[in-house]
Design an enzyme around this catalytic site. Structure first.
Site, PDB file in Angstrom:
ATOM      1  N   CYS A  19       0.773  -1.143  -0.063  1.00  0.00           N
ATOM      2  CA  CYS A  19       0.036  -0.064   0.083  1.00  0.00           C
ATOM      3  C   CYS A  19       0.946   1.257  -0.110  1.00  0.00           C
ATOM      4  O   CYS A  19       2.130   1.176  -0.352  1.00  0.00           O
ATOM      5  CB  CYS A  19      -1.104   0.105   1.136  1.00  0.00           C
ATOM      6  SG  CYS A  19      -0.278   0.284   3.092  1.00  0.00           S
TER       7      CYS A  19
ATOM      8  N   ASN B 131       2.733   1.358   4.326  1.00  0.00           N
ATOM      9  CA  ASN B 131       2.851   0.151   5.027  1.00  0.00           C
ATOM     10  C   ASN B 131       2.585   0.289   6.458  1.00  0.00           C
ATOM     11  O   ASN B 131       3.144  -0.236   7.360  1.00  0.00           O
ATOM     12  CB  ASN B 131       4.209  -0.196   4.836  1.00  0.00           C
ATOM     13  CG  ASN B 131       4.470  -1.644   5.247  1.00  0.00           C
ATOM     14  OD1 ASN B 131       5.699  -2.039   5.685  1.00  0.00           O
ATOM     15  ND2 ASN B 131       3.543  -2.477   4.820  1.00  0.00           N
TER      16      ASN B 131
ATOM     17  N   CYS C  34      -1.198   0.586   7.173  1.00  0.00           N
ATOM     18  CA  CYS C  34      -2.723   0.642   7.455  1.00  0.00           C
ATOM     19  C   CYS C  34      -3.193  -0.896   6.558  1.00  0.00           C
ATOM     20  O   CYS C  34      -3.249  -1.886   7.201  1.00  0.00           O
ATOM     21  CB  CYS C  34      -3.615   1.785   6.903  1.00  0.00           C
ATOM     22  SG  CYS C  34      -3.396   3.232   7.862  1.00  0.00           S
ATOM     23  N   ARG C  35      -3.474  -0.743   5.231  1.00  0.00           N
ATOM     24  CA  ARG C  35      -4.017  -1.643   4.365  1.00  0.00           C
ATOM     25  C   ARG C  35      -3.132  -2.811   4.384  1.00  0.00           C
ATOM     26  O   ARG C  35      -3.441  -4.122   4.244  1.00  0.00           O
ATOM     27  CB  ARG C  35      -4.379  -1.219   3.027  1.00  0.00           C
ATOM     28  CG  ARG C  35      -5.323  -0.121   3.014  1.00  0.00           C
ATOM     29  CD  ARG C  35      -5.755   0.524   1.722  1.00  0.00           C
ATOM     30  NE  ARG C  35      -4.650   1.568   1.608  1.00  0.00           N
ATOM     31  CZ  ARG C  35      -4.651   2.520   0.739  1.00  0.00           C
ATOM     32  NH1 ARG C  35      -5.581   2.127  -0.511  1.00  0.00           N
ATOM     33  NH2 ARG C  35      -3.641   3.258   0.494  1.00  0.00           N
ATOM     34  N   SER C  36      -1.661  -2.547   4.003  1.00  0.00           N
ATOM     35  CA  SER C  36      -0.689  -3.641   3.406  1.00  0.00           C
ATOM     36  C   SER C  36      -0.641  -4.682   4.795  1.00  0.00           C
ATOM     37  O   SER C  36      -0.522  -5.828   4.673  1.00  0.00           O
ATOM     38  CB  SER C  36       0.379  -3.342   2.655  1.00  0.00           C
ATOM     39  OG  SER C  36       1.077  -2.418   3.591  1.00  0.00           O
TER      40      SER C  36
ATOM     41  N   ASP D   2      -8.023   3.710   1.379  1.00  0.00           N
ATOM     42  CA  ASP D   2      -7.161   4.141   2.434  1.00  0.00           C
ATOM     43  C   ASP D   2      -8.068   4.620   3.404  1.00  0.00           C
ATOM     44  O   ASP D   2      -8.586   5.557   3.611  1.00  0.00           O
ATOM     45  CB  ASP D   2      -6.275   5.211   1.968  1.00  0.00           C
ATOM     46  CG  ASP D   2      -5.059   5.212   3.060  1.00  0.00           C
ATOM     47  OD1 ASP D   2      -5.288   4.998   4.203  1.00  0.00           O
ATOM     48  OD2 ASP D   2      -4.179   5.985   2.692  1.00  0.00           O
TER      49      ASP D   2
END
Length: 163
Positions: free
Chosen positions: A9, A12, A14-16, A127
């Site tokens: 993401c 690195n 939140c999402r990933s 995001d």
């Protein structure tokens, strides 16, 4: 041979990392932890060395996932050792394909939600960084839904390699 997957993401945090921990849990449940390596990175280095966003940690822990993480930036040299690079949105997909040293490496990059048949046309995982906790919950739901299809695809590759 180990099959290597990296989720990417923006920063690195939140999402990933969320995708990394969810997918790592799916891999363990499937008994493939000896054959599949899972990690994550960001397209940028703004948060390098930091832990995951506290809201990511909270939603992961509330749902029974590990959450120990240190952010890092994706390095194009990793393409040589990775089998699959999983982008969390179309912007990451484009950025990663531009970084790919070869066409074959660019073909390793896929959108996470492309593995969720119920995702529809919008394959981005939004995001959640600038929103509230509900964005992190929604992100987790999308990641979990796509992880089932991703696991099936990875299992096919891993079992195909063993044959």
């Amino acid at each position: 041979m180990t099959y290597r997957v990296c989720f990417v993401c923006t920063g690195n945090i939140c999402r990933s990392p969320m995708a990394e921990f969810v997918f790592r849990a799916r891999v363990a449940e499937a008994g493939l932890e000896e054959r599949v390596e899972v990690d994550s990175a960001g397209t940028g280095g703004w948060h390098e060395g930091e832990g995951a966003d506290p809201r990511t940690v909270a939603v992961l822990r509330e749902n029974g996932y590990d959450a120990e993480h240190t952010a890092r930036q994706f390095d194009p040299s990793w393409f040589g050792r990775l089998d699959l690079v999983v982008a969390l949105d179309a912007g990451h997909l484009r950025a990663l394909r531009r970084l790919a040293p070869t066409e074959r490496d660019a073909e390793k990059v896929r959108l996470l939600r492309s593995y969720d048949p119920a995702a529809g046309e919008d394959l981005d995982v939004p995001d959640p960084y600038y929103g509230g906790p509900e964005g992190f919950d929604a992100c987790l739901e999308m990641v979990e839904a796509a992880s089932r299809g991703l696991l099936a695809a990875v299992r096919e590759h891993v079992e195909g390699r063993a044959a």
